[in-house]
Scaffold this motif. Structure first.
Motif, PDB file in Angstrom:
ATOM      1  N   HIS A 161     -54.459  91.147 -15.159  1.00  0.00           N
ATOM      2  CA  HIS A 161     -55.170  90.499 -14.056  1.00  0.00           C
ATOM      3  C   HIS A 161     -54.718  90.975 -12.677  1.00  0.00           C
ATOM      4  N   GLY A 162     -53.545  91.581 -12.597  1.00  0.00           N
ATOM      5  CA  GLY A 162     -53.004  91.903 -11.285  1.00  0.00           C
ATOM      6  C   GLY A 162     -52.995  93.370 -10.936  1.00  0.00           C
ATOM      7  N   ARG A 184     -39.222  84.915 -12.473  1.00  0.00           N
ATOM      8  CA  ARG A 184     -40.496  85.120 -11.778  1.00  0.00           C
ATOM      9  C   ARG A 184     -41.112  86.434 -12.227  1.00  0.00           C
ATOM     10  N   VAL A 185     -42.416  86.404 -12.479  1.00  0.00           N
ATOM     11  CA  VAL A 185     -43.189  87.617 -12.715  1.00  0.00           C
ATOM     12  C   VAL A 185     -44.344  87.575 -11.723  1.00  0.00           C
ATOM     13  N   GLU A 186     -44.352  88.542 -10.799  1.00  0.00           N
ATOM     14  CA  GLU A 186     -45.312  88.533  -9.699  1.00  0.00           C
ATOM     15  C   GLU A 186     -46.026  89.880  -9.618  1.00  0.00           C
ATOM     16  N   ARG A 193     -57.825  83.635 -11.820  1.00  0.00           N
ATOM     17  CA  ARG A 193     -58.554  82.560 -11.147  1.00  0.00           C
ATOM     18  C   ARG A 193     -58.018  81.203 -11.608  1.00  0.00           C
ATOM     19  N   PRO A 194     -58.110  80.188 -10.745  1.00  0.00           N
ATOM     20  CA  PRO A 194     -57.612  78.855 -11.127  1.00  0.00           C
ATOM     21  C   PRO A 194     -58.222  78.350 -12.423  1.00  0.00           C
ATOM     22  N   HIS A 221     -49.212  80.312 -10.682  1.00  0.00           N
ATOM     23  CA  HIS A 221     -49.907  80.212  -9.408  1.00  0.00           C
ATOM     24  C   HIS A 221     -51.049  81.233  -9.397  1.00  0.00           C
ATOM     25  N   PRO A 222     -52.256  80.816  -9.045  1.00  0.00           N
ATOM     26  CA  PRO A 222     -53.399  81.729  -9.049  1.00  0.00           C
ATOM     27  C   PRO A 222     -53.318  82.745  -7.922  1.00  0.00           C
ATOM     28  N   GLY A 223     -54.185  83.780  -8.024  1.00  0.00           N
ATOM     29  CA  GLY A 223     -54.227  84.833  -7.022  1.00  0.00           C
ATOM     30  C   GLY A 223     -54.849  84.354  -5.731  1.00  0.00           C
ATOM     31  N   PRO A 224     -54.860  85.215  -4.713  1.00  0.00           N
ATOM     32  CA  PRO A 224     -54.387  86.602  -4.790  1.00  0.00           C
ATOM     33  C   PRO A 224     -52.863  86.690  -4.916  1.00  0.00           C
ATOM     34  N   GLY A 225     -52.448  87.708  -5.640  1.00  0.00           N
ATOM     35  CA  GLY A 225     -51.032  87.878  -5.906  1.00  0.00           C
ATOM     36  C   GLY A 225     -50.549  86.861  -6.924  1.00  0.00           C
TER      37      GLY A 225
END
Length: 239
Positions: A161-162, A184-186, A193-194, A221-225
């Motif tokens: 997704h990222g 954390r994985v970012e 999307r939520p 936590h949804p995007g962006p990012g």
């Protein structure tokens, strides 16, 4: 059942270095040392046999899943079988890393995260930068497998997704503050999307289940990012 903090092969080498009459052997006779050596050799052979059986059984299950996928009549079934095979393969990969680390009671999870993350990056067809930033962390070996599976799921999601057609970046970090740990994985992409968070087929449900096994809390936590955060306590993570 008694557990050992030292791999049997390492303990065996220590015993063989003992010399009769030395301080280390003040209460051990030579025949006692030989008996211990024999017992540790047997224990090491049992560990190797167990590891070999685990690998064979995993390969057998992957073969069964592959055959089932080829005979699946619809795309949804094939996607589901692919997802199961991916998670089983990840578990086998983590088990292999843990095996090389030894059969002790604790595992260096910073080393585990680095090797696992780089293996996932190497297997991905996507072109992205990977940053792994981890404090030196030792955890009970019983907590290492669920932690590795969580990293696999979150990193796979981040790639899916990222990471876009352009070069993306994914960061995996594990930080400590006393007994508290935060994974954390970012990514720097559009994220998820939520409405996708907590979906019926989402791998995030597996992450939530594994986080519960570690007695931790997980938030996506949804995007962006996109950003997945797991917080848990090392003293409560022995499962």
């Amino acid at each position: 059942m008694q557990t050992f903090t030292t791999r049997p092969r390492t303990m065996l080498a220590m015993l063989k270095r003992m010399r009769p009459g030395g301080r280390q052997q003040s209460q051990l006779q030579a025949d006692g040392v030989e008996d211990l050596c024999r017992r540790f050799q047997e224990l090491e052979l049992r560990f190797e046999e167990y590891d070999h059986r685990v690998k064979n059984n995993t390969q057998m299950m992957l073969s069964v899943l592959s055959m089932a996928r080829r005979s699946a009549v619809n795309q949804e079934a094939r996607f589901a079988l692919d997802a199961v095979a991916s998670k089983l393969n990840a578990a086998a990969q983590i088990q292999s890393i843990l095996q090389r680390a030894g059969h002790g009671q604790t595992v260096r999870c910073d080393d585990l995260l680095r090797e696992l993350s780089r293996n996932i990056q190497a297997a991905s067809p996507c072109n992205f930068a990977l940053i792994v930033d981890s404090d030196p962390v030792e955890l009970p070996s019983s907590a290492a497998l669920p932690l590795g599976l969580i990293v696999n799921e979150l990193l796979t999601n981040a790639i899916k997704h990222g990471v876009t057609a352009q070069r993306g970046c994914v960061r995996v970090s594990l930080k400590t503050s006393g007994d508290a740990l935060e994974l954390r994985v970012e990514d720097n992409g559009p994220g998820i999307r939520p409405c996708q968070i907590g979906g019926r087929h989402s791998g995030l449900r597996l992450v939530e289940h594994l986080a519960a096994r570690l007695q931790g809390q997980f938030h996506m936590h949804p995007g962006p990012g996109g950003r997945g955060v797991l917080r848990f306590n090392r003293t409560q993570s022995a499962v």
